[in-house]
Design a protein around this motif. Structure first.
Motif, mmCIF file in Angstrom:
data_model
loop_
_atom_site.group_PDB
_atom_site.id
_atom_site.type_symbol
_atom_site.label_atom_id
_atom_site.label_comp_id
_atom_site.label_asym_id
_atom_site.label_seq_id
_atom_site.Cartn_x
_atom_site.Cartn_y
_atom_site.Cartn_z
ATOM 1 N N ALA A 155 0.744 -1.225 0.108
ATOM 2 C CA ALA A 155 -0.020 0.168 0.026
ATOM 3 C C ALA A 155 0.913 1.193 0.043
ATOM 4 N N LYS A 156 0.294 2.211 -0.553
ATOM 5 C CA LYS A 156 1.054 3.643 -0.334
ATOM 6 C C LYS A 156 -0.196 4.621 -0.708
ATOM 7 N N ASN A 157 -0.332 5.464 0.453
ATOM 8 C CA ASN A 157 -1.367 6.523 0.392
ATOM 9 C C ASN A 157 -2.901 5.857 0.091
ATOM 10 N N GLU A 158 -3.175 5.078 1.016
ATOM 11 C CA GLU A 158 -4.486 4.246 0.681
ATOM 12 C C GLU A 158 -5.565 4.618 1.865
ATOM 13 N N GLU A 159 -5.337 5.700 2.492
ATOM 14 C CA GLU A 159 -6.234 5.915 3.777
ATOM 15 C C GLU A 159 -7.746 5.759 3.645
ATOM 16 N N GLN A 160 -7.873 6.162 2.132
ATOM 17 C CA GLN A 160 -9.475 6.209 1.914
ATOM 18 C C GLN A 160 -10.190 4.886 1.731
ATOM 19 N N ASN A 161 -9.137 3.796 1.495
ATOM 20 C CA ASN A 161 -9.597 2.386 1.237
ATOM 21 C C ASN A 161 -9.026 1.353 2.037
ATOM 22 N N ILE A 162 -7.935 1.478 2.951
ATOM 23 C CA ILE A 162 -7.422 0.525 3.825
ATOM 24 C C ILE A 162 -8.377 -0.265 4.772
ATOM 25 N N ALA A 163 -8.748 0.530 5.504
ATOM 26 C CA ALA A 163 -9.782 0.391 6.611
ATOM 27 C C ALA A 163 -10.854 -0.767 5.918
ATOM 28 N N ARG A 164 -11.428 -0.301 4.935
ATOM 29 C CA ARG A 164 -12.627 -0.917 4.085
ATOM 30 C C ARG A 164 -11.978 -2.365 3.969
ATOM 31 N N CYS A 165 -10.917 -2.452 3.342
ATOM 32 C CA CYS A 165 -10.268 -3.752 2.769
ATOM 33 C C CYS A 165 -9.904 -4.609 3.955
ATOM 34 N N LEU A 166 -9.484 -4.059 4.983
ATOM 35 C CA LEU A 166 -9.215 -4.743 6.166
ATOM 36 C C LEU A 166 -10.258 -5.408 7.016
ATOM 37 N N GLU A 167 -11.100 -4.631 7.168
ATOM 38 C CA GLU A 167 -12.324 -4.882 7.697
ATOM 39 C C GLU A 167 -12.883 -6.285 6.973
ATOM 40 N N ARG A 168 -13.049 -6.311 5.870
ATOM 41 C CA ARG A 168 -13.644 -7.174 5.047
ATOM 42 C C ARG A 168 -12.833 -8.340 5.280
ATOM 43 N N LEU A 169 -11.859 -8.457 5.644
ATOM 44 C CA LEU A 169 -10.696 -9.718 5.770
ATOM 45 C C LEU A 169 -10.699 -10.262 7.220
ATOM 46 N N LYS A 170 -11.179 -9.303 8.100
ATOM 47 C CA LYS A 170 -11.263 -9.643 9.625
ATOM 48 C C LYS A 170 -11.795 -10.899 10.104
ATOM 49 N N PRO A 171 -13.191 -10.917 9.480
ATOM 50 C CA PRO A 171 -13.941 -12.355 9.848
ATOM 51 C C PRO A 171 -13.314 -13.569 9.554
ATOM 52 N N TYR A 172 -12.245 -13.630 8.700
ATOM 53 C CA TYR A 172 -11.701 -14.900 8.280
ATOM 54 C C TYR A 172 -10.510 -15.303 9.236
ATOM 55 N N GLY A 173 -10.084 -14.361 9.975
ATOM 56 C CA GLY A 173 -8.869 -14.733 10.589
ATOM 57 C C GLY A 173 -7.608 -14.973 9.975
ATOM 58 N N PHE A 174 -7.416 -14.415 8.683
ATOM 59 C CA PHE A 174 -6.270 -14.587 8.216
ATOM 60 C C PHE A 174 -5.114 -13.541 8.951
ATOM 61 N N GLU A 175 -3.721 -13.974 8.777
ATOM 62 C CA GLU A 175 -2.734 -13.239 8.989
ATOM 63 C C GLU A 175 -2.649 -12.040 8.039
ATOM 64 N N ILE A 176 -2.570 -10.976 8.476
ATOM 65 C CA ILE A 176 -2.787 -9.619 7.647
ATOM 66 C C ILE A 176 -1.399 -9.086 7.616
#
Length: 68
Positions: free
Chosen positions: A9-30
């Protein structure tokens, strides 16, 4: 089998939370490799994982991918 999700990532403050929030339920290492953000990308990513690393961009996406 545990899975890891690596994000470059680079300068993704507008998108990174939405992306990571969608991964959270799966328990992936991020893993987030930040390539020089000047916004709040890293700060936001740290809310979801402690694996946020700096990677100096060298015009080589493969190098960033391999680092992550």
């Amino acid at each position: 089998m545990p899975l890891s999700v690596c994000i470059i990532a680079k300068n993704e403050e507008q998108n990174i939370a939405r992306c990571l929030e969608r991964l959270k339920p799966y328990g992936f290492e991020i893993i987030v490799a930040d390539t020089g953000s000047t916004d709040r990308t890293k700060e936001i990513a740290l809310r979801y994982t402690d694996k946020v690393y700096d990677f100096t961009w060298c015009d080589d996406f493969a190098a960033a991918k391999n680092f992550a």
